[in-house]
Design a protein around this motif. Sequence first.
Motif, PDB file in Angstrom:
ATOM      1  N   LEU A  79     -21.566 -66.719 -93.296  1.00  0.00           N
ATOM      2  CA  LEU A  79     -21.563 -65.138 -93.834  1.00  0.00           C
ATOM      3  C   LEU A  79     -22.161 -63.995 -93.709  1.00  0.00           C
ATOM      4  N   LYS A  80     -21.850 -62.932 -94.211  1.00  0.00           N
ATOM      5  CA  LYS A  80     -21.310 -61.900 -93.562  1.00  0.00           C
ATOM      6  C   LYS A  80     -23.928 -61.353 -92.951  1.00  0.00           C
ATOM      7  N   ASN A  81     -23.677 -61.038 -91.941  1.00  0.00           N
ATOM      8  CA  ASN A  81     -24.654 -61.167 -91.345  1.00  0.00           C
ATOM      9  C   ASN A  81     -25.330 -59.579 -91.146  1.00  0.00           C
ATOM     10  N   VAL A  82     -26.775 -59.061 -91.362  1.00  0.00           N
ATOM     11  CA  VAL A  82     -27.244 -57.958 -91.637  1.00  0.00           C
ATOM     12  C   VAL A  82     -28.245 -57.933 -89.977  1.00  0.00           C
ATOM     13  N   SER A  83     -27.952 -56.924 -89.801  1.00  0.00           N
ATOM     14  CA  SER A  83     -29.503 -57.194 -88.436  1.00  0.00           C
ATOM     15  C   SER A  83     -29.880 -56.288 -89.067  1.00  0.00           C
ATOM     16  N   ILE A  84     -31.646 -55.968 -88.998  1.00  0.00           N
ATOM     17  CA  ILE A  84     -32.133 -54.961 -88.666  1.00  0.00           C
ATOM     18  C   ILE A  84     -33.370 -55.592 -88.215  1.00  0.00           C
ATOM     19  N   GLU A  85     -33.694 -54.040 -87.338  1.00  0.00           N
ATOM     20  CA  GLU A  85     -34.557 -54.083 -86.313  1.00  0.00           C
ATOM     21  C   GLU A  85     -36.006 -53.554 -86.686  1.00  0.00           C
ATOM     22  N   LYS A 513     -28.749 -56.694-104.150  1.00  0.00           N
ATOM     23  CA  LYS A 513     -28.091 -57.117-105.722  1.00  0.00           C
ATOM     24  C   LYS A 513     -27.008 -58.209-106.369  1.00  0.00           C
ATOM     25  N   ASN A 514     -25.865 -58.311-104.612  1.00  0.00           N
ATOM     26  CA  ASN A 514     -25.094 -58.312-104.057  1.00  0.00           C
ATOM     27  C   ASN A 514     -24.864 -59.765-105.308  1.00  0.00           C
ATOM     28  N   ASP A 515     -22.909 -60.323-104.972  1.00  0.00           N
ATOM     29  CA  ASP A 515     -22.707 -61.572-105.906  1.00  0.00           C
ATOM     30  C   ASP A 515     -22.586 -62.016-104.960  1.00  0.00           C
ATOM     31  N   GLU A 516     -22.780 -62.394-103.226  1.00  0.00           N
ATOM     32  CA  GLU A 516     -22.537 -63.876-102.781  1.00  0.00           C
ATOM     33  C   GLU A 516     -24.389 -62.858-101.859  1.00  0.00           C
ATOM     34  N   ALA A 517     -24.331 -64.009-101.224  1.00  0.00           N
ATOM     35  CA  ALA A 517     -25.770 -64.730-100.305  1.00  0.00           C
ATOM     36  C   ALA A 517     -25.040 -63.443 -98.715  1.00  0.00           C
ATOM     37  N   LEU A 518     -26.463 -62.860 -98.326  1.00  0.00           N
ATOM     38  CA  LEU A 518     -26.726 -62.487 -96.888  1.00  0.00           C
ATOM     39  C   LEU A 518     -27.093 -63.470 -95.877  1.00  0.00           C
ATOM     40  N   GLN A 519     -26.636 -63.205 -94.511  1.00  0.00           N
ATOM     41  CA  GLN A 519     -27.663 -64.083 -93.045  1.00  0.00           C
ATOM     42  C   GLN A 519     -28.318 -62.390 -92.839  1.00  0.00           C
ATOM     43  N   LEU A 520     -29.774 -62.348 -92.840  1.00  0.00           N
ATOM     44  CA  LEU A 520     -30.579 -61.573 -92.755  1.00  0.00           C
ATOM     45  C   LEU A 520     -31.035 -62.009 -91.122  1.00  0.00           C
ATOM     46  N   SER A 521     -30.799 -61.224 -90.124  1.00  0.00           N
ATOM     47  CA  SER A 521     -31.266 -61.298 -88.389  1.00  0.00           C
ATOM     48  C   SER A 521     -32.594 -59.923 -87.948  1.00  0.00           C
ATOM     49  N   LEU A 522     -33.507 -60.172 -87.903  1.00  0.00           N
ATOM     50  CA  LEU A 522     -34.972 -59.265 -88.355  1.00  0.00           C
ATOM     51  C   LEU A 522     -35.445 -58.945 -86.717  1.00  0.00           C
ATOM     52  N   THR A 523     -35.263 -58.130 -85.851  1.00  0.00           N
ATOM     53  CA  THR A 523     -36.000 -58.450 -84.668  1.00  0.00           C
ATOM     54  C   THR A 523     -36.711 -57.649 -84.461  1.00  0.00           C
ATOM     55  N   LEU A 524     -37.754 -58.620 -83.968  1.00  0.00           N
ATOM     56  CA  LEU A 524     -39.245 -57.800 -83.670  1.00  0.00           C
ATOM     57  C   LEU A 524     -39.502 -58.401 -82.338  1.00  0.00           C
ATOM     58  N   GLU A 525     -39.162 -56.548 -81.710  1.00  0.00           N
ATOM     59  CA  GLU A 525     -39.253 -57.116 -79.775  1.00  0.00           C
ATOM     60  C   GLU A 525     -38.348 -57.257 -79.248  1.00  0.00           C
ATOM     61  N   THR A 526     -38.739 -58.785 -79.300  1.00  0.00           N
ATOM     62  CA  THR A 526     -37.769 -59.882 -78.400  1.00  0.00           C
ATOM     63  C   THR A 526     -37.619 -61.122 -79.233  1.00  0.00           C
ATOM     64  N   ASN A 527     -38.446 -61.657 -79.778  1.00  0.00           N
ATOM     65  CA  ASN A 527     -38.400 -62.209 -81.418  1.00  0.00           C
ATOM     66  C   ASN A 527     -37.083 -61.693 -82.218  1.00  0.00           C
ATOM     67  N   THR A 528     -36.399 -62.696 -82.795  1.00  0.00           N
ATOM     68  CA  THR A 528     -35.273 -62.893 -84.218  1.00  0.00           C
ATOM     69  C   THR A 528     -35.619 -64.016 -84.919  1.00  0.00           C
ATOM     70  N   PHE A 529     -35.863 -63.063 -86.066  1.00  0.00           N
ATOM     71  CA  PHE A 529     -35.912 -64.081 -87.484  1.00  0.00           C
ATOM     72  C   PHE A 529     -34.777 -64.040 -88.055  1.00  0.00           C
ATOM     73  N   THR A 530     -34.612 -65.274 -88.248  1.00  0.00           N
ATOM     74  CA  THR A 530     -33.071 -65.103 -89.513  1.00  0.00           C
ATOM     75  C   THR A 530     -33.136 -65.858 -90.670  1.00  0.00           C
ATOM     76  N   THR A 531     -32.530 -65.073 -91.803  1.00  0.00           N
ATOM     77  CA  THR A 531     -33.044 -66.230 -92.448  1.00  0.00           C
ATOM     78  C   THR A 531     -31.940 -65.685 -93.940  1.00  0.00           C
ATOM     79  N   LYS A 532     -31.195 -66.514 -94.984  1.00  0.00           N
ATOM     80  CA  LYS A 532     -30.292 -66.341 -95.074  1.00  0.00           C
ATOM     81  C   LYS A 532     -30.947 -65.459 -96.860  1.00  0.00           C
ATOM     82  N   ILE A 533     -30.816 -64.238 -97.651  1.00  0.00           N
ATOM     83  CA  ILE A 533     -30.931 -64.371 -99.184  1.00  0.00           C
ATOM     84  C   ILE A 533     -29.581 -65.099 -99.837  1.00  0.00           C
ATOM     85  N   ALA A 534     -30.485 -65.317-101.160  1.00  0.00           N
ATOM     86  CA  ALA A 534     -29.078 -65.802-102.146  1.00  0.00           C
ATOM     87  C   ALA A 534     -28.689 -64.648-102.499  1.00  0.00           C
TER      88      ALA A 534
END
Length: 546
Positions: A79-85, A513-534
């Motif tokens: 999956l295409k990864n999207v990193s968000i701080e 709104k895309n037709d493919e799923a994406l992987q989200l990597s959310l960084t909160l200080e030293t933590n990273t939360f990863t999820t897949k959005i349909a």
Amino acid sequence: MSINNIKAQRENNKAQFHSNKPVTKISYWQFLLIAFVFVDCAPKNAYQDYISEVYQTSQAGNNLKLISSDKSETTSSELKNVSIEVLPNEEFQKYYGFGASFTESSAWNLATIPVDTRKDVLTKLFSPTEGAGFTLTRTHINSSDYSNNHYTYVEEGDEDLSTFSVHEDMKGFSGEENDQVRGIELVEPSYDIIPMILEASSIPGADFKIIASPWSPPSWMKTGETAEMTNGSLRPEYYGIWAKYISKYVSAYKEQGITLWGITPQNEPLHAHNAQWDSNGFTPEQGRDFLRYHLGPQLVKDGHLNLKDLESGLRVLIYDHNKSTMNDYVAKTYEDPEASKYAWGTAFHWYTNSELKANNYYAKELTELQNNWPNKGMIHTESSIDIDANDPIGQYWRASTDYAGTFVPFETYTYDIITDLNHGTQGYIEWCSILSNQGQPNPYNNYNSAPVLINPLTDEVIYTPLYYLLSHFSKFIRPDARRIGLKGKEIEGLIYTAAKNTDGSIAIVVFNKNDEALQLSLTLETNTFTTKIAPRAIQTIHLHSK
């Protein structure tokens, strides 16, 4: 001290460090103690024990479904990864809430279903644990387009307002109001707007604010109407009486146990000629003068408005029409200090829907409003779409056509809400909270969808995708939360916003709104939360302590 003495002191210190005297041992433990204190006092990650809960609504059929409740999911290289701080210390506007409106049509639909079903519907709307937890709502002063017929609170020609009464909002229904309601059994005929509001407020955990808006003064106060309470404008000689009328409404509702949070002086004031339902035209200058010389002083006189602190009493929100043209309208009031002092902020609507995407959901206009008047509030007070009674759920996910054009409702709503929030808006209200499965009753052939649809003949209750969409905000972004910063690469078809609640929890709302799923990597200080959005899905990632 001489240079020789300094050298002697240094030699003495060296001797003590290398000797086996007790003083050496004490210095060593003192050193460890200092080191321990230094480490213990170092800044900690305030979010180090946070976990994530991910809720998703999607075209594929998820409806606010909890899809994960862990710190992170397994990452996928496919999956295409999207990193968000996430930037929790970068704070913006305070939120007042999200929700939908109390209308006579909503109350009528609730009056047609069994009491247990009715209470379940209200629980699903207003409970923060068992439902959407709506926190910001609206209702109408006099009749609106979603009333069973035209009505006011005084007898015709009563300039003294001696007959004023809100009994119309609590008397219930006869079943003969119009052809749309005639012949349908009412389980509780005494139900109405005021009973609906009071019952909603009794739901455990319910905590909502109400903004009230007039659609039209009584016809005898107006000129230039095209039909009863439709189009035309308030006669200047009645400005003072109409101001007293609105203030009496605020007092009367308070006597019934309902304290209004805000009012707008006029719903959609630019409708003086082309409306099909209750309306009243106010030019920017007329709106300014009505507030400055009549409504503002009357509300102060009656103790509803506190000029020393506009947050402590009833809030007056001006304009209450399309955001595309709001800046020119509000400028007339805000540039006048004597009128502006009564105005807490601006209310605006989203119409027309088909123009929103083409105009970037009026982000420029929102930014202009916020920059020009940074001390004034911003609330979105109305949006709606025409109903497709044959496909009330599917219509949200495909291109639908109504009076405003062709657009994809779920996409349009989501982009509109998130764009509003990211540009200073402090609350978002949908029009009717409840309508029938036909978008009724509406005597003007203007049938809307709503978060909740009820079949008054079978008692079936439908929760539309709009219900779940609004829940992604109302359930997780609570009153007094603040928008916080997010930093990430701009991705086509991906939009997001975030807020921090007063309890420290964080909600990140993301729409793909895309037709493919994406992987989200959310960084909160030293933590990273990863999820897949349909594909074609909205998620709320709720970050909170264990």
